[in-house]
Design a protein around this motif. Structure first.
Motif, PDB file in Angstrom:
ATOM      1  N   SER A  97       0.803  -1.232   0.000  1.00 39.50           N
ATOM      2  CA  SER A  97       0.000   0.000   0.000  1.00 39.50           C
ATOM      3  C   SER A  97       0.829   1.271   0.000  1.00 39.50           C
ATOM      4  O   SER A  97       0.294   2.358  -0.234  1.00 39.50           O
ATOM      5  N   ASN A  98       2.144   1.200   0.270  1.00 35.02           N
ATOM      6  CA  ASN A  98       2.984   2.398   0.274  1.00 35.02           C
ATOM      7  C   ASN A  98       4.409   2.025  -0.118  1.00 35.02           C
ATOM      8  O   ASN A  98       4.747   0.846  -0.270  1.00 35.02           O
ATOM      9  N   GLN A  99       5.243   3.043  -0.268  1.00 34.88           N
ATOM     10  CA  GLN A  99       6.604   2.826  -0.727  1.00 34.88           C
ATOM     11  C   GLN A  99       7.414   2.004   0.268  1.00 34.88           C
ATOM     12  O   GLN A  99       8.286   1.214  -0.116  1.00 34.88           O
ATOM     13  N   GLN A 100       7.107   2.161   1.561  1.00 37.32           N
ATOM     14  CA  GLN A 100       7.822   1.386   2.571  1.00 37.32           C
ATOM     15  C   GLN A 100       7.534  -0.113   2.409  1.00 37.32           C
ATOM     16  O   GLN A 100       8.436  -0.946   2.538  1.00 37.32           O
ATOM     17  N   ASP A 101       6.276  -0.437   2.109  1.00 34.17           N
ATOM     18  CA  ASP A 101       5.924  -1.840   1.861  1.00 34.17           C
ATOM     19  C   ASP A 101       6.683  -2.387   0.654  1.00 34.17           C
ATOM     20  O   ASP A 101       7.156  -3.536   0.659  1.00 34.17           O
ATOM     21  N   VAL A 102       6.788  -1.544  -0.383  1.00 37.45           N
ATOM     22  CA  VAL A 102       7.486  -1.968  -1.599  1.00 37.45           C
ATOM     23  C   VAL A 102       8.954  -2.255  -1.300  1.00 37.45           C
ATOM     24  O   VAL A 102       9.508  -3.288  -1.697  1.00 37.45           O
ATOM     25  N   THR A 103       9.605  -1.339  -0.578  1.00 37.79           N
ATOM     26  CA  THR A 103      11.021  -1.512  -0.245  1.00 37.79           C
ATOM     27  C   THR A 103      11.230  -2.755   0.609  1.00 37.79           C
ATOM     28  O   THR A 103      12.174  -3.534   0.399  1.00 37.79           O
ATOM     29  N   SER A 104      10.361  -2.944   1.583  1.00 31.98           N
ATOM     30  CA  SER A 104      10.464  -4.114   2.453  1.00 31.98           C
ATOM     31  C   SER A 104      10.299  -5.409   1.662  1.00 31.98           C
ATOM     32  O   SER A 104      11.012  -6.395   1.892  1.00 31.98           O
ATOM     33  N   PHE A 105       9.366  -5.410   0.717  1.00 32.48           N
ATOM     34  CA  PHE A 105       9.135  -6.618  -0.078  1.00 32.48           C
ATOM     35  C   PHE A 105      10.335  -6.945  -0.968  1.00 32.48           C
ATOM     36  O   PHE A 105      10.742  -8.106  -1.075  1.00 32.48           O
ATOM     37  N   LEU A 106      10.887  -5.914  -1.627  1.00 33.76           N
ATOM     38  CA  LEU A 106      11.964  -6.155  -2.588  1.00 33.76           C
ATOM     39  C   LEU A 106      13.302  -6.464  -1.921  1.00 33.76           C
ATOM     40  O   LEU A 106      14.130  -7.192  -2.492  1.00 33.76           O
ATOM     41  N   HIS A 107      13.537  -5.939  -0.740  1.00 31.77           N
ATOM     42  CA  HIS A 107      14.864  -6.079  -0.130  1.00 31.77           C
ATOM     43  C   HIS A 107      14.858  -6.810   1.210  1.00 31.77           C
ATOM     44  O   HIS A 107      15.930  -7.157   1.717  1.00 31.77           O
ATOM     45  N   GLY A 108      13.681  -7.060   1.764  1.00 31.80           N
ATOM     46  CA  GLY A 108      13.620  -7.752   3.042  1.00 31.80           C
ATOM     47  C   GLY A 108      13.590  -9.264   2.860  1.00 31.80           C
ATOM     48  O   GLY A 108      13.636  -9.796   1.746  1.00 31.80           O
ATOM     49  N   VAL A 109      13.522  -9.988   3.991  1.00 35.27           N
ATOM     50  CA  VAL A 109      13.429 -11.450   3.972  1.00 35.27           C
ATOM     51  C   VAL A 109      12.224 -11.862   4.807  1.00 35.27           C
ATOM     52  O   VAL A 109      11.885 -11.207   5.793  1.00 35.27           O
ATOM     53  N   PRO A 110      11.531 -12.942   4.412  1.00 36.79           N
ATOM     54  CA  PRO A 110      10.333 -13.351   5.138  1.00 36.79           C
ATOM     55  C   PRO A 110      10.626 -13.829   6.559  1.00 36.79           C
ATOM     56  O   PRO A 110       9.744 -13.824   7.408  1.00 36.79           O
ATOM     57  N   HIS A 111      11.860 -14.288   6.787  1.00 32.48           N
ATOM     58  CA  HIS A 111      12.220 -14.804   8.110  1.00 32.48           C
ATOM     59  C   HIS A 111      13.729 -14.678   8.275  1.00 32.48           C
ATOM     60  O   HIS A 111      14.484 -14.820   7.295  1.00 32.48           O
ATOM     61  N   PRO A 112      14.219 -14.407   9.511  1.00 34.93           N
ATOM     62  CA  PRO A 112      15.670 -14.273   9.712  1.00 34.93           C
ATOM     63  C   PRO A 112      16.470 -15.475   9.246  1.00 34.93           C
ATOM     64  O   PRO A 112      17.641 -15.344   8.871  1.00 34.93           O
ATOM     65  N   GLU A 113      15.866 -16.671   9.245  1.00 34.27           N
ATOM     66  CA  GLU A 113      16.578 -17.870   8.796  1.00 34.27           C
ATOM     67  C   GLU A 113      16.923 -17.812   7.311  1.00 34.27           C
ATOM     68  O   GLU A 113      17.768 -18.551   6.838  1.00 34.27           O
ATOM     69  N   LEU A 114      16.252 -16.922   6.566  1.00 31.61           N
ATOM     70  CA  LEU A 114      16.478 -16.825   5.116  1.00 31.61           C
ATOM     71  C   LEU A 114      17.356 -15.625   4.755  1.00 31.61           C
ATOM     72  O   LEU A 114      17.374 -15.204   3.597  1.00 31.61           O
ATOM     73  N   THR A 115      18.103 -15.113   5.723  1.00 28.96           N
ATOM     74  CA  THR A 115      18.923 -13.919   5.488  1.00 28.96           C
ATOM     75  C   THR A 115      19.904 -14.126   4.346  1.00 28.96           C
ATOM     76  O   THR A 115      20.139 -13.233   3.526  1.00 28.96           O
ATOM     77  N   ASP A 116      20.492 -15.313   4.273  1.00 32.00           N
ATOM     78  CA  ASP A 116      21.503 -15.588   3.244  1.00 32.00           C
ATOM     79  C   ASP A 116      20.901 -16.131   1.957  1.00 32.00           C
ATOM     80  O   ASP A 116      21.637 -16.512   1.046  1.00 32.00           O
ATOM     81  N   TYR A 117      19.582 -16.183   1.879  1.00 30.22           N
ATOM     82  CA  TYR A 117      18.936 -16.728   0.692  1.00 30.22           C
ATOM     83  C   TYR A 117      18.156 -15.624  -0.007  1.00 30.22           C
ATOM     84  O   TYR A 117      17.364 -14.913   0.610  1.00 30.22           O
ATOM     85  N   ASN A 118      18.379 -15.470  -1.291  1.00 29.38           N
ATOM     86  CA  ASN A 118      17.699 -14.445  -2.075  1.00 29.38           C
ATOM     87  C   ASN A 118      16.652 -15.107  -2.966  1.00 29.38           C
ATOM     88  O   ASN A 118      16.988 -15.709  -3.987  1.00 29.38           O
ATOM     89  N   PRO A 119      15.369 -15.033  -2.604  1.00 28.82           N
ATOM     90  CA  PRO A 119      14.338 -15.710  -3.399  1.00 28.82           C
ATOM     91  C   PRO A 119      13.969 -14.916  -4.654  1.00 28.82           C
ATOM     92  O   PRO A 119      14.228 -13.712  -4.754  1.00 28.82           O
ATOM     93  N   ASP A 120      13.361 -15.607  -5.605  1.00 30.85           N
ATOM     94  CA  ASP A 120      12.770 -14.920  -6.753  1.00 30.85           C
ATOM     95  C   ASP A 120      11.532 -14.153  -6.272  1.00 30.85           C
ATOM     96  O   ASP A 120      10.841 -14.574  -5.345  1.00 30.85           O
TER      97      ASP A 120
END
Length: 699
Positions: free
Chosen positions: A520-543
């Protein structure tokens, strides 16, 4: 008089020989004329040119004399020439000839043997037959060589694979004698250890010589199923083993075990094992019997007894029986909790030096065949490590027909493993599944519920039969093991990834977020594109992918949503609408609606843009194409997904990088391959162009 006539005929048949008889055999002593005559007659002759007789040579001549009786059965004449009385210039005049014996075939010298390699009867017979059969008996040093031979005979011949601890032994002789008799029927292969032993499940060097039978004639898998010979290696043992390999894998009978005839020749010394089948579970019972038949193949004959026959009177409390080949042996009936008890009964051989870990590993290979495919290293390792240990399953819930509907309805995400206890792949995956369950329990993630269903016990549930008045929402389970993901009011999702802890763990974590996520906003977009769904996936870059639409009620939104759900666990998806979507479209100079695809391999943030999609299938194919690397590296994990595309692979093999020069050369090769892809245009689209690192990959 008759004795003299017999002696004369024997010598006449050999042609001008000096008689040398003892109780252990006959050694022909040739003249020079006899030698040339025999050599040019097309006969195979094994000759020693005698000069000086030392104690060592005397011992050798005694062994040569004994080997003559054996080799004559294979049409090979064995003899010597006394170079002090006869002159064969090419051999008698050489100073080193007394250290060698010679094999002549087709009118010329075929091979010479140092006396150190033909020192007794076993070594003479094995080395001579090995030389004669060298075009028929293949020698392989690597698993890649073995795979080539498997492919060459698939659908034509089975393979007899022998490992001998050293050449010239009794075991080597047994393999060669058997190959001489059965060489036209089977492809014989010799190995000396190393990588091929690892493929066969022998994880460390063994002093034992062994034989395996590879069922290639009827195989439809990449690797031929194999059966180990579990008795000590001997010529008679191999003959018996090969006869058993021709016996039916599983016989089905409709009589009581006591009324089933005992095995006839040549199987009369083989035990019989009986399993019982019920009408309600006939398919599963047959699968169980087939799996067990592979495990005891070569040891016992397995029969499936159909209880639906009125002639079967065995009480229902018994689920197995067996009969030994001894005279007067009655059928013994058993009530087993686990079929492994039968394996222990028939596979445990007192005094057998076979190591337990080798036997366990071989059974892993047998189960590879049962599961119609190759097990990856993690599964084989899991079976080996967990052998003999009772699995702790406190981290997962065992579901039944009674509690299954409520369990999947009350949890945000229920991950269910459907398995069979007697299936090796099922049990290996159950071990990984339990580990993943332990991780979720330790991480205190309440919305993921890990569960399992034993389809051998709850057959009605796995057959998708209604539970009371409640219908079952999935189709009957026909492949084991299977993992399904259940969410209330949502379609069921099937896990199709690798059967290991890490891939399954990652898939579940990527499946947890809403699909697609609403931004709904630019912050959500940034979080989606550069964040990770869970800390365990920090080293994994999903499609990732983002759908851009003018409004949430646009006709293309349902198509995008369905595609996103199909890719759940593999691709993170989000939906962007209204003003923010229009701003993004303006920045990227694209028209709405559009789908932006962000492949994980792309280092820059510029997405691939998909603008026209008429259906879910069309959109999914476009997304798959956008996610595909221009020149992907082939690994064990991504190989199944690439093969599923149905394209031929155009492979570049990259070697070991020993230094900076090697690294630069590999990079240059990859750049040249990219150039080939770009220049190929339409002509190369039918291929999947990729590369594989021979040192790093386990493919």
């Amino acid at each position: 008089m008759w004795m003299h006539v017999t002696l004369f005929l024997l010598c006449a048949n050999a042609g001008g020989c000096t008689d040398m008889f003892n109780t252990s055999g006959v050694l022909l002593e040739f003249t020079a004329v006899d030698f040339y005559e025999k050599m040019h007659s097309g006969k195979t002759v094994f000759i020693y040119f005698e000069n000086q007789v030392s104690p060592t040579i005397s011992l050798f001549l005694g062994e040569l004399k004994e080997s003559a009786d054996v080799l004559k059965d294979y049409g090979i004449l064995v003899g010597k020439i006394n170079c002090k009385r006869e002159t064969v210039p090419s051999y008698c005049m050489k100073e080193t000839v007394h250290n060698s014996a010679f094999l002549f075939r087709g009118g010329k010298e075929f091979l010479s043997f140092d006396l150190d390699t033909v020192f007794d009867v076993n070594s003479i017979v094995s080395e001579v037959l090995f030389a004669i059969l060298r075009d028929e008996v293949k020698y392989v040093h690597s698993d890649a060589d073995l795979l080539v031979l498997e492919k060459s005979v698939r659908g034509k011949k089975d393979i007899v694979l022998g490992y001998v601890s050293s050449l010239g032994t009794q075991e080597h002789r047994s393999v060669m004698e058997t190959a001489y008799v059965y060489g036209s029927k089977y492809q014989f292969i010799l190995i000396t250890g190393g990588p091929v032993l690892k493929r066969l499940g022998v994880h460390r060097a063994s002093l034992l010589s062994r034989v395996w039978f590879l069922h290639c004639r009827t195989s439809h898998t990449d690797r031929c199923p194999l059966t180990p010979m579990r008795t000590p290696l001997s010529t008679l043992g191999m003959h018996t083993f090969l006869q058993l390999m021709e016996a039916p894998l599983l016989s089905e009978v409709y009589d009581d075990p006591s009324a089933v005839p005992k095995p006839q020749f040549p199987y009369q010394q083989t035990p019989q094992v009986f399993l019982f089948s019920h009408s309600e579970t006939e398919h599963l019972d047959r699968d169980t019997a087939n799996a067990l038949a592979w495990k005891i193949r070569g040891v016992a004959l397995l029969m499936l007894v159909h209880r639906k026959s009125p002639t079967v009177k065995t009480p229902v409390e018994y689920n197995a029986a067996y009969r030994l080949p001894d005279k007067g042996s009655d059928v013994k009936y058993l009530t087993l909790e686990n079929l492994d008890e039968l394996l222990e009964l028939f596979l445990q051989q007192e005094g057998d030096e076979m190591e337990d870990e080798e036997l366990e590993a071989e059974e892993c290979n047998i189960n590879e065949a049962v599961s119609n495919g190759e097990l990856d290293d993690e599964i084989a390792a899991s079976l080996y490590v967990n052998r003999g240990h009772e699995m702790q399953m406190d981290s997962i819930t065992q579901l039944t027909s009674d509690d299954f509907p409520d369990a999947v309805a009350q949890s945000g995400l229920t991950v269910v493993l459907f398995y069979l206890k007697w299936d090796a792949v099922s049990m290996a995956l159950l071990s990984s599944f339990t580990e993943v369950g332990e991780w979720f329990a330790d991480a205190d993630i309440a919305d993921v519920h890990m569960s399992a269903v034993d389809c051998g016990e709850w057959t009605d549930l796995c057959a998708a039969q209604p539970v009371g008045f409640l219908p079952i929402s999935f189709k009957p389970i026909t492949a084991f093991p299977s993992i399904l993901l259940f969410r209330p009011q949502e379609p069921i999702q099937e896990y199709r990834g690798m059967l290991g802890c890490e891939p399954l763990h990652r898939f579940i974590l990527l499946s947890r977020p809403a699909t697609p996520q609403l931004l709904s906003n630019q912050q959500d977009v940034t979080s989606f594109l550069h964040g990770v769904p869970h800390p365990e996936l920090t080293d994994y870059n999903p499609d990732r992918m983002v759908g851009l639409f003018r409004t949430q009620i646009h006709s293309g939104v349902p198509v995008f949503n369905e595609a996103a759900k199909s890719l759940r666990g593999r691709v993170l998806s989000a939906l962007l609408t209204d003003v923010l979507a229009q701003e993004w479209a303006a920045d990227l100079s694209v028209n709405l609606p559009a789908v932006l695809v962000f492949p994980s391999w792309r280092v820059h943030t510029q997405p691939s843009v998909l603008s026209l999609f008429s259906s879910v299938d069309h959109l999914l194919s476009e997304i798959d194409a956008a996610l595909l690397h221009v020149l992907p590296e082939l690994t064990v994990e991504n190989l199944p997904s690439y093969l599923s595309l149905g394209k031929a692979l155009l492979l570049l093999f990259v070697g070991e990088e020993e230094d900076e020069i090697g690294l630069r050369q590999n990079k240059m090769l990859l750049e040249e391959m990219r150039g080939v892809v770009q220049l190929g245009g339409k002509r190369i689209e039918r291929y999947l162009t990729c590369w594989i690192h021979l040192q790093a990959a386990d493919v």
